[in-house]
Every structure is written in structure tokens, then in C-alpha cells.
Write a protein that holds these residues in place. Structure first.
Motif, short mmCIF file in Angstrom:
data_model
loop_
_atom_site.label_atom_id
_atom_site.label_comp_id
_atom_site.label_asym_id
_atom_site.label_seq_id
_atom_site.Cartn_x
_atom_site.Cartn_y
_atom_site.Cartn_z
N THR A 159 39.99 41.81 60.51
CA THR A 159 40.05 43.27 60.51
C THR A 159 41.43 43.67 59.99
O THR A 159 42.43 43.02 60.30
CB THR A 159 39.82 43.84 61.91
OG1 THR A 159 40.77 43.28 62.83
CG2 THR A 159 38.41 43.54 62.40
N HIS A 160 41.45 44.74 59.19
CA HIS A 160 42.69 45.14 58.54
C HIS A 160 42.82 46.65 58.63
O HIS A 160 42.01 47.39 58.06
CB HIS A 160 42.68 44.70 57.07
CG HIS A 160 44.00 44.78 56.38
ND1 HIS A 160 44.66 45.98 56.15
CD2 HIS A 160 44.79 43.80 55.87
CE1 HIS A 160 45.80 45.72 55.52
NE2 HIS A 160 45.90 44.42 55.34
N ALA B 15 46.73 46.80 49.88
CA ALA B 15 47.19 46.31 48.57
C ALA B 15 48.27 45.24 48.74
O ALA B 15 48.31 44.25 47.99
CB ALA B 15 47.71 47.47 47.73
N GLN B 16 49.14 45.41 49.72
CA GLN B 16 50.17 44.41 49.97
C GLN B 16 49.55 43.09 50.41
O GLN B 16 49.97 42.01 49.99
CB GLN B 16 51.14 44.92 51.03
CG GLN B 16 52.27 43.94 51.35
CD GLN B 16 53.27 44.51 52.34
OE1 GLN B 16 53.30 45.72 52.61
NE2 GLN B 16 54.11 43.65 52.90
N THR B 17 48.54 43.17 51.25
CA THR B 17 47.84 41.96 51.70
C THR B 17 47.19 41.25 50.52
O THR B 17 47.28 40.02 50.39
CB THR B 17 46.79 42.32 52.75
OG1 THR B 17 47.45 42.83 53.92
CG2 THR B 17 45.94 41.13 53.13
N VAL B 18 46.54 42.00 49.65
CA VAL B 18 45.88 41.41 48.49
C VAL B 18 46.90 40.70 47.61
O VAL B 18 46.66 39.58 47.11
CB VAL B 18 45.11 42.49 47.70
CG1 VAL B 18 44.62 41.93 46.37
CG2 VAL B 18 43.95 43.02 48.53
N ARG B 19 48.07 41.31 47.40
CA ARG B 19 49.11 40.68 46.57
C ARG B 19 49.63 39.39 47.21
O ARG B 19 49.82 38.38 46.52
CB ARG B 19 50.27 41.66 46.36
CG ARG B 19 49.97 42.80 45.39
CD ARG B 19 51.24 43.51 44.97
NE ARG B 19 51.93 44.12 46.10
CZ ARG B 19 51.71 45.34 46.55
NH1 ARG B 19 50.80 46.11 45.96
NH2 ARG B 19 52.40 45.83 47.57
N LEU B 20 49.88 39.43 48.51
CA LEU B 20 50.35 38.23 49.19
C LEU B 20 49.36 37.09 49.06
O LEU B 20 49.72 35.95 48.73
CB LEU B 20 50.59 38.53 50.67
CG LEU B 20 51.84 39.32 51.04
CD1 LEU B 20 51.81 39.67 52.53
CD2 LEU B 20 53.10 38.52 50.72
N HIS C 77 41.75 34.97 47.55
CA HIS C 77 41.14 36.22 47.07
C HIS C 77 40.62 37.00 48.26
O HIS C 77 39.99 36.43 49.17
CB HIS C 77 40.00 35.89 46.11
CG HIS C 77 39.19 37.09 45.72
ND1 HIS C 77 39.60 37.98 44.74
CD2 HIS C 77 38.00 37.55 46.17
CE1 HIS C 77 38.69 38.92 44.61
NE2 HIS C 77 37.71 38.70 45.47
N ALA C 78 40.85 38.31 48.28
CA ALA C 78 40.41 39.17 49.37
C ALA C 78 39.41 40.19 48.86
O ALA C 78 39.58 40.75 47.77
CB ALA C 78 41.59 39.88 50.02
N GLU C 79 38.38 40.46 49.67
CA GLU C 79 37.36 41.45 49.33
C GLU C 79 36.99 42.24 50.58
O GLU C 79 36.75 41.64 51.65
CB GLU C 79 36.12 40.77 48.77
CG GLU C 79 34.99 41.74 48.43
CD GLU C 79 33.75 41.04 47.90
OE1 GLU C 79 32.73 41.73 47.71
OE2 GLU C 79 33.79 39.81 47.72
N VAL C 80 36.93 43.56 50.48
CA VAL C 80 36.52 44.41 51.59
C VAL C 80 35.00 44.38 51.70
O VAL C 80 34.29 44.70 50.74
CB VAL C 80 37.01 45.86 51.41
CG1 VAL C 80 36.43 46.76 52.50
CG2 VAL C 80 38.53 45.90 51.42
#
Length: 224
Positions: free
Chosen positions: A148-149, A156-161, A168-171
């Protein structure tokens, strides 16, 4: 479970449970980080997971989870008391779940329970970022993570990290929840006024958007 029980499952837990139901049967080795009540581990046992591991920093949560697994006659669950990845050495998992604390609360513990229920450090990301930094070492090839985020800590910061670590991150879902007064009362002065993203005010009520985010290794995500 009483409404005032500190480990009563939250809306965030419910969102993860819903995602697990949508995903269907689960196999392999699974980890519930910050296991709390233990309901996610119990659900994963029902879904067919081969090995169940839980971690929580609070001894009372560990006892709560062990009791639930025993009551559900789950024989293949191990629950550690510790700080994030510390108890897990080099273990890798096919599925990892985490509902991290993401509010920058300012209050001492009350002697009965730590503030791990909400305290995400000065910017709300302290626990989240430590979890993400350890994830590449513990996510098995082809594995996936569901977290959960909160909308106000910078997706966006999480995706960059994660991209920097080959992940790779996807909602998968976006939900909203009411921030209870108990949490609002311990926020730093002026914090609400400085944070608009993901927060919605209606009269005295504050609602927060949050996402269920799936994280995979970059190559696995590319393959779909």
C-alpha cells in the motif's frame, strides 16, 4: 476483534486482501512484512502458499499472528519479531506483502505499543524507503510484491527509486480512507496545510488516497 484492538485489520489490509482474492491461487514462499493481525498470512495459507513467513517489530503483533495461524490450523507458518529485513538473512520470496507506516507522526510510545502503526519518519518515507532498498535482495526471480502506498508521499519518487534497482512498479488499485482524529492529532503542526497531493478535506474530515502497487523485477514486468 474489538474496535479498539491495536491490530484490528485496517482499510489498507482490506485492499491487499481484495487484491489477493482477485489474483486467485498462490504458490511458493510468501512474506508478510509488518504482519500485525496475521490475516494476510492466514489468507495466503488458504490460497495455497507453500511456505508462510511473517515479520513484525512489535512482540504483541507476533503473538497475535501466531495465535491466529494456530486457530486456523496453519502448520507451515513462521513469524519473526524484528525490524524489516533484519531477521531474514538472505531469504528470497515469491510474494511479498507490506502495508508500511507513512505518516510523520510526532508522539512518544505509550508504554504498551510502539508507534509503528503510523510513524513513517520526518517525511513519511523512512520505513517505506528502507523496505524498498532491501527488496531487490529478497524478491525471488519472477516474484512480485504488493504494497500500500499513500498518495501524499510521492508515488513518482518510489517509481524512480525502484527503476534504479531494476524493479518495475504498477498501480493495481486506488482507494480512499478517512484519516482518524487520533492520527490527525499527532501530525506535525502545519503538515496538513503543506500537503495537498492525495489528501481531500471536507469540513472537519480528511480523506487520504492510497494505492495498491505491484512491484516486479524489470525483466519480468516487460514479459507481462
Amino acid at each position: 476483534m474489538p474496535d479498539d484492538d491495536p491490530f484490528r485489520p485496517s482499510e489498507y489490509t482490506a485492499a491487499l486482501l481484495r487484491q489477493l482474492r482477485l489474483d486467485g491461487p498462490c504458490t511458493g514462499r510468501v512474506l508478510d512484512m509488518g504482519t500485525g493481525s496475521g490475516v494476510l498470512l492466514a489468507a495466503l495459507a488458504t490460497a495455497g502458499a507453500d511456505a508462510l513467513v511473517g515479520v513484525d517489530i512489535e512482540p504483541a503483533a507476533v503473538r497475535c499472528t501466531r495465535a491466529l495461524l494456530q486457530a486456523q490450523d496453519v502448520q507451515h507458518g513462521i513469524v519473526h519479531c524484528g525490524d524489516l529485513w533484519e531477521p531474514l538473512a538472505s531469504d528470497r520470496f515469491d510474494l511479498v506483502l507490506f502495508n508500511p507506516p507513512q505518516l510523520p507522526v510526532q508522539q512518544a510510545g505509550d508504554g504498551h505499543r510502539l508507534l509503528s502503526w503510523s510513524d513513517g519518519g520526518e517525511d513519511g518515507r523512512a520505513v517505506l524507503d528502507r523496505f524498498l532498498a532491501g527488496l531487490p535482495r529478497h524478491l525471488a526471480p519472477g516474484g512480485r510484491t504488493l504494497i500500500t502506498h499513500s498518495g501524499f508521499v510521492g508515488l513518482a519518487q518510489t517509481v524512480r527509486l525502484l527503476a534504479g534497482w531494476g524493479l518495475h512498479a504498477e498501480v493495481l488499485q486506488t482507494c480512499a480512507t478517512l484519516l482518524p482524529q487520533a492520527k490527525l492529532d499527532v501530525l506535525p503542526p502545519g503538515w496538513l496545510e503543506r500537503h495537498d497531493e492525495g489528501l481531500h478535506r471536507i469540513g472537519p474530515f480528511v480523506f487520504s488516497d492510497f494505492h495498491v502497487v505491484e512491484i516486479r523485477h524489470g525483466d519480468a514486468a516487460a514479459l507481462g
